[in-house]
Design a protein around this motif. Structure first.
Motif, PDB file in Angstrom:
ATOM      1  N   ARG A  56       9.068  12.766  -3.834  1.00 53.42           N
ATOM      2  CA  ARG A  56       8.656  12.605  -2.452  1.00 53.42           C
ATOM      3  C   ARG A  56       8.588  11.115  -2.139  1.00 53.42           C
ATOM      4  O   ARG A  56       7.828  10.374  -2.754  1.00 53.42           O
ATOM      5  N   ARG A  57       9.415  10.706  -1.215  1.00 50.57           N
ATOM      6  CA  ARG A  57       9.422   9.316  -0.760  1.00 50.57           C
ATOM      7  C   ARG A  57       8.237   9.159   0.187  1.00 50.57           C
ATOM      8  O   ARG A  57       8.186   9.788   1.233  1.00 50.57           O
ATOM      9  N   SER A 102       0.810  -1.211   0.000  1.00 55.19           N
ATOM     10  CA  SER A 102       0.000   0.000   0.000  1.00 55.19           C
ATOM     11  C   SER A 102       0.852   1.273   0.000  1.00 55.19           C
ATOM     12  O   SER A 102       1.848   1.368   0.699  1.00 55.19           O
ATOM     13  N   CYS A 103       0.414   2.226  -0.812  1.00 49.46           N
ATOM     14  CA  CYS A 103       1.032   3.549  -0.861  1.00 49.46           C
ATOM     15  C   CYS A 103      -0.057   4.522  -1.285  1.00 49.46           C
ATOM     16  O   CYS A 103      -0.723   4.305  -2.295  1.00 49.46           O
ATOM     17  N   GLU A 104      -0.254   5.551  -0.493  1.00 47.98           N
ATOM     18  CA  GLU A 104      -1.277   6.539  -0.808  1.00 47.98           C
ATOM     19  C   GLU A 104      -0.662   7.930  -0.833  1.00 47.98           C
ATOM     20  O   GLU A 104       0.150   8.266   0.030  1.00 47.98           O
ATOM     21  N   PHE A 105      -1.062   8.692  -1.857  1.00 48.10           N
ATOM     22  CA  PHE A 105      -0.546  10.056  -2.002  1.00 48.10           C
ATOM     23  C   PHE A 105      -1.602  10.878  -2.737  1.00 48.10           C
ATOM     24  O   PHE A 105      -2.097  10.453  -3.784  1.00 48.10           O
ATOM     25  N   PRO A 106      -1.955  12.047  -2.226  1.00 49.59           N
ATOM     26  CA  PRO A 106      -2.989  12.867  -2.893  1.00 49.59           C
ATOM     27  C   PRO A 106      -2.442  13.468  -4.190  1.00 49.59           C
ATOM     28  O   PRO A 106      -1.691  14.435  -4.170  1.00 49.59           O
ATOM     29  N   THR A 107      -2.815  12.870  -5.311  1.00 47.79           N
ATOM     30  CA  THR A 107      -2.300  13.314  -6.609  1.00 47.79           C
ATOM     31  C   THR A 107      -3.245  14.284  -7.316  1.00 47.79           C
ATOM     32  O   THR A 107      -2.941  14.740  -8.412  1.00 47.79           O
ATOM     33  N   PHE A 108      -4.388  14.596  -6.694  1.00 45.91           N
ATOM     34  CA  PHE A 108      -5.344  15.525  -7.302  1.00 45.91           C
ATOM     35  C   PHE A 108      -4.688  16.887  -7.481  1.00 45.91           C
ATOM     36  O   PHE A 108      -4.137  17.456  -6.550  1.00 45.91           O
ATOM     37  N   GLY A 109      -4.736  17.408  -8.694  1.00 44.37           N
ATOM     38  CA  GLY A 109      -4.173  18.726  -8.963  1.00 44.37           C
ATOM     39  C   GLY A 109      -2.665  18.741  -9.151  1.00 44.37           C
ATOM     40  O   GLY A 109      -2.069  19.783  -9.340  1.00 44.37           O
ATOM     41  N   GLN A 129       3.059   6.061 -15.013  1.00 48.58           N
ATOM     42  CA  GLN A 129       2.909   7.465 -15.387  1.00 48.58           C
ATOM     43  C   GLN A 129       1.450   7.715 -15.745  1.00 48.58           C
ATOM     44  O   GLN A 129       0.658   6.773 -15.803  1.00 48.58           O
ATOM     45  N   THR A 130       1.093   8.962 -16.011  1.00 52.68           N
ATOM     46  CA  THR A 130      -0.309   9.276 -16.304  1.00 52.68           C
ATOM     47  C   THR A 130      -0.817   8.538 -17.542  1.00 52.68           C
ATOM     48  O   THR A 130      -2.002   8.230 -17.621  1.00 52.68           O
ATOM     49  N   CYS A 136       8.125   3.462  -2.245  1.00 52.89           N
ATOM     50  CA  CYS A 136       7.167   4.119  -3.132  1.00 52.89           C
ATOM     51  C   CYS A 136       7.523   5.598  -3.169  1.00 52.89           C
ATOM     52  O   CYS A 136       7.521   6.265  -2.129  1.00 52.89           O
ATOM     53  N   THR A 137       7.847   6.101  -4.350  1.00 56.00           N
ATOM     54  CA  THR A 137       8.223   7.502  -4.528  1.00 56.00           C
ATOM     55  C   THR A 137       7.307   8.138  -5.568  1.00 56.00           C
ATOM     56  O   THR A 137       7.024   7.534  -6.600  1.00 56.00           O
ATOM     57  N   VAL A 138       6.875   9.357  -5.285  1.00 54.10           N
ATOM     58  CA  VAL A 138       6.042  10.101  -6.232  1.00 54.10           C
ATOM     59  C   VAL A 138       6.872  11.242  -6.793  1.00 54.10           C
ATOM     60  O   VAL A 138       7.483  12.003  -6.050  1.00 54.10           O
ATOM     61  N   ARG A 139       6.892  11.331  -8.126  1.00 58.40           N
ATOM     62  CA  ARG A 139       7.588  12.420  -8.823  1.00 58.40           C
ATOM     63  C   ARG A 139       6.543  13.327  -9.441  1.00 58.40           C
ATOM     64  O   ARG A 139       5.592  12.856 -10.062  1.00 58.40           O
ATOM     65  N   THR A 140       6.735  14.629  -9.284  1.00 56.65           N
ATOM     66  CA  THR A 140       5.809  15.600  -9.862  1.00 56.65           C
ATOM     67  C   THR A 140       6.589  16.686 -10.574  1.00 56.65           C
ATOM     68  O   THR A 140       7.719  16.995 -10.205  1.00 56.65           O
ATOM     69  N   SER A 141       5.965  17.279 -11.607  1.00 55.21           N
ATOM     70  CA  SER A 141       6.569  18.409 -12.318  1.00 55.21           C
ATOM     71  C   SER A 141       6.348  19.674 -11.517  1.00 55.21           C
ATOM     72  O   SER A 141       5.323  19.835 -10.853  1.00 55.21           O
ATOM     73  N   ILE A 142       7.315  20.584 -11.609  1.00 56.59           N
ATOM     74  CA  ILE A 142       7.224  21.855 -10.878  1.00 56.59           C
ATOM     75  C   ILE A 142       7.201  22.991 -11.880  1.00 56.59           C
ATOM     76  O   ILE A 142       8.099  23.120 -12.711  1.00 56.59           O
ATOM     77  N   GLY A 143       6.181  23.803 -11.778  1.00 54.16           N
ATOM     78  CA  GLY A 143       6.102  25.010 -12.602  1.00 54.16           C
ATOM     79  C   GLY A 143       6.081  24.712 -14.088  1.00 54.16           C
ATOM     80  O   GLY A 143       5.693  23.653 -14.535  1.00 54.16           O
ATOM     81  N   GLU A 144       6.513  25.709 -14.867  1.00 49.58           N
ATOM     82  CA  GLU A 144       6.500  25.572 -16.315  1.00 49.58           C
ATOM     83  C   GLU A 144       7.746  24.865 -16.827  1.00 49.58           C
ATOM     84  O   GLU A 144       7.777  24.393 -17.946  1.00 49.58           O
ATOM     85  N   ARG A 145       8.782  24.813 -16.002  1.00 52.82           N
ATOM     86  CA  ARG A 145      10.010  24.134 -16.416  1.00 52.82           C
ATOM     87  C   ARG A 145       9.827  22.633 -16.339  1.00 52.82           C
ATOM     88  O   ARG A 145       8.846  22.132 -15.818  1.00 52.82           O
ATOM     89  N   THR A 146      10.802  21.924 -16.805  1.00 55.62           N
ATOM     90  CA  THR A 146      10.726  20.465 -16.786  1.00 55.62           C
ATOM     91  C   THR A 146      11.389  19.872 -15.547  1.00 55.62           C
ATOM     92  O   THR A 146      11.693  18.695 -15.510  1.00 55.62           O
TER      93      THR A 146
END
Length: 167
Positions: A122-123, A32-39, A61-62, A107-117
């Motif tokens: 987050r572990r 189990s791994c839970e992370f709020p990915t909404f938005g 990935q999405t 379980c690690t979640v990777r997210t994009s930040i801003g307009e850059r790549t």
């Protein structure tokens, strides 16, 4: 400033979920791994084992699973729900457990930040898995053989009892 950094470090450490699980080979496990990915912009979840090379157990990935860099020990044995990144339920299903699957899964979640790549990681969860060997088949065969020898010996002893008794 040092106090603030210490406080942030403690909060990050406390927010990481760590659990330990014991299973038997041949079974399956839902990690189990839970992370709020909404938005969250372009989230990716990566399950890894740091003591392996490559370390990727499963990556989603999405647009679906990305398994080209997956460690071959896990090929065809991992699964995540198709809507995992929409719901934030990032549970990994690992099937046909083997003793060699013993280790710590992250379980690690990777997210994009801003307009850059650039991305942020987050572990979220560490799961320590211990896969035990079932009672070995050779030991079962040995026990069955021993029981058969005892039964046959008892039958023979009963049958020839009159020959051993005097009179």
């Amino acid at each position: 400033m040092k106090v603030l950094l210490l406080l942030v470090g403690i909060l990050l450490h406390v927010s990481l979920q760590v659990s330990a699980v014991e299973m038997f080979e041949g079974e399956f496990i839902l990690m189990s791994c839970e992370f709020p990915t909404f938005g969250v912009d372009q989230p990716t979840v990566v399950w890894t084992r740091s003591n392996l090379s490559p370390s990727i157990v499963h990556q989603r990935q999405t647009d679906g699973d990305e398994l080209k860099d997956q460690n071959q020990l896990y090929r065809g044995r991992t699964f995540m729900k198709p809507d995992a990144l929409e719901t934030g339920e990032l549970t990994l299903n690992l099937t046909k457990l083997q003793v060699s699957d013993t280790g710590t899964y992250t379980c690690t979640v990777r997210t994009s930040i801003g307009e850059r790549t650039s991305t942020e990681e987050r572990r979220v969860t560490d799961i320590e898995l211990l896969v035990k060997e079932r009672f070995p088949s050779w030991a079962i065969a040995l026990l069955v053989l021993l029981v058969l020898v005892l039964i046959i010996s008892a039958v023979l002893l009963y049958h020839f009892w009159k020959y051993f008794m005097p009179g």
